[in-house]
Design an enzyme around this catalytic site. Structure first.
Site, mmCIF file in Angstrom:
data_model
loop_
_atom_site.group_PDB
_atom_site.id
_atom_site.type_symbol
_atom_site.label_atom_id
_atom_site.label_comp_id
_atom_site.label_asym_id
_atom_site.label_seq_id
_atom_site.Cartn_x
_atom_site.Cartn_y
_atom_site.Cartn_z
ATOM 1 N N GLY A 20 0.756 -1.235 -0.035
ATOM 2 C CA GLY A 20 -0.028 -0.176 -0.105
ATOM 3 C C GLY A 20 0.837 1.345 -0.104
ATOM 4 C CB VAL A 27 1.281 -0.099 3.825
ATOM 5 C CG1 VAL A 27 0.854 -1.207 4.608
ATOM 6 C CG2 VAL A 27 0.760 1.039 4.531
ATOM 7 C CE LYS A 42 0.330 4.696 9.302
ATOM 8 N NZ LYS A 42 -1.091 5.479 9.225
ATOM 9 C CG ASP A 136 -8.041 9.589 5.128
ATOM 10 O OD1 ASP A 136 -8.815 10.132 4.280
ATOM 11 O OD2 ASP A 136 -6.791 9.180 4.887
#
Length: 319
Positions: A20, A27, A42, A136
């Site tokens: 990611g 990530v 992360k 988010d």
């Protein structure tokens, strides 16, 4: 094998692959050495390791470290002073992020969408009770597992309820007007965002039409959302009403809290489950084809998608 641009190790973890990319971090799927346990790491990118980004990650650790909910990805540990860059270790969830299902030709069945949104709503109700606003909520940050369980992730923009944060953060397409203007936020900002997610997962479009970020900001602050029936026909009025109320520009006209949202969404889901009408009839078809289907349905209520699929449609219907 790790991608060429990915590190081979971070701390005591061997990197398997990058899975990611966020606004400021990458990530990775990793294995903890000696234990061989799969985790997600992360880490702030080298270009995003200045003090404001470090503060955001430290804030994430402070807020998320205390959260435990079946629909939230758990934070396992934090390493904010690592020489290679600050990073956090999270539960690895094997599943599909919902941005894979946010376009017209990849939409999920309505019942699946409602199940996912209900699960995320319960997770957000839980964090609201802990005094946290996610800030988010978007398809990319919701993971759907093979067993149907949904997990909310990425609390990098999270803030305490009643605050605005040091900077405006989040994803523009899912920002409430008050979030975009940098006002103090409560759970109603996340309710707006989840309403926008529900809209996107049902019709494959954003709540507004804009050709630039500037136009998008103007639309969010000033213009009503594009009616969902403009992009997706056949949805029950009860479900459309939930979306419309969640997306009210004035936060005082939205659902006051998650209990109200969950109640109305559950009632809409019950209507769908009890109906013998195929709510997925229009899923994935262009509006011109949906219009053809709608006209056909008005004269033949026994019509079903199984008798009128893409494979049997004449080219003139233009899916």
């Amino acid at each position: 094998m790790a991608a060429p641009s990915a590190p081979t190790h971070i701390g005591n973890y061997s990197i398997v692959e990058q899975i990611g990319t966020g606004a400021s971090s990458d990530v990775y799927l990793a294995l903890e050495e000696k234990k061989f346990a799969s985790v997600a790491i992360k880490q702030l990118r080298k270009t995003c390791q200045s003090e404001p980004y470090r503060k955001l990650m430290a804030n994430e650790v402070a807020l998320v470290g205390k959260l435990e909910h079946k629909n939230i990805v758990r934070l396992l540990s934090a390493h904010l002073d690592d020489q290679s860059g600050p990073y956090v270790v999270m539960e690895y969830v094997k599943g599909v992020p919902l941005d894979r299902h946010q376009h017209g030709d990849t939409l999920l069945p309505v019942n699946t969408v409602i199940s996912v949104v209900e699960q995320v709503a319960f997770a957000l109700q839980y964090i609201a009770g802990q005094g946290v606003v996610h800030r988010d909520v978007k398809p990319e940050n919701i993971i759907l597992m093979p067993n149907g369980q949904a997990k909310l992730t990425d609390f990098g923009c999270a803030i305490p309820t009643g605050t605005a944060g040091e900077m405006v953060a989040g994803s523009l397409a899912y920002m409430s007007p008050e979030q975009l203007e940098g006002q103090p936020l409560d759970e109603r900002a996340d309710i707006y965002a989840l309403g926008a997610v529900l809209y996107r997962l049902l019709c494959g479009r954003h709540t507004f039409e804009a050709d630039s970020e500037f136009e998008a900001r103007i639309a969010i602050l000033n213009f009503p959302i594009s009616p969902i029936v403009k992009h997706r026909q056949g949805l029950p009025p009860a479900l459309v009403a939930v979306i419309d109320r969640a997306l009210k520009k004035n936060k005082d006209e939205r659902y006051a809290d998650w209990s109200e949202f969950i109640r109305d969404l559950g009632e809409a889901a019950h209507v769908i489950r009890m109906s013998d009408y195929d709510v997925d009839l229009y899923r994935g078809f262009s509006m011109s084809t949906q219009s053809v289907l709608s006209r056909f349905m008005s004269t033949d209520r026994d019509f079903s998608r199984s008798g009128f699929s893409r494979s049997s449609m004449p080219d003139s219907f233009g899916a």
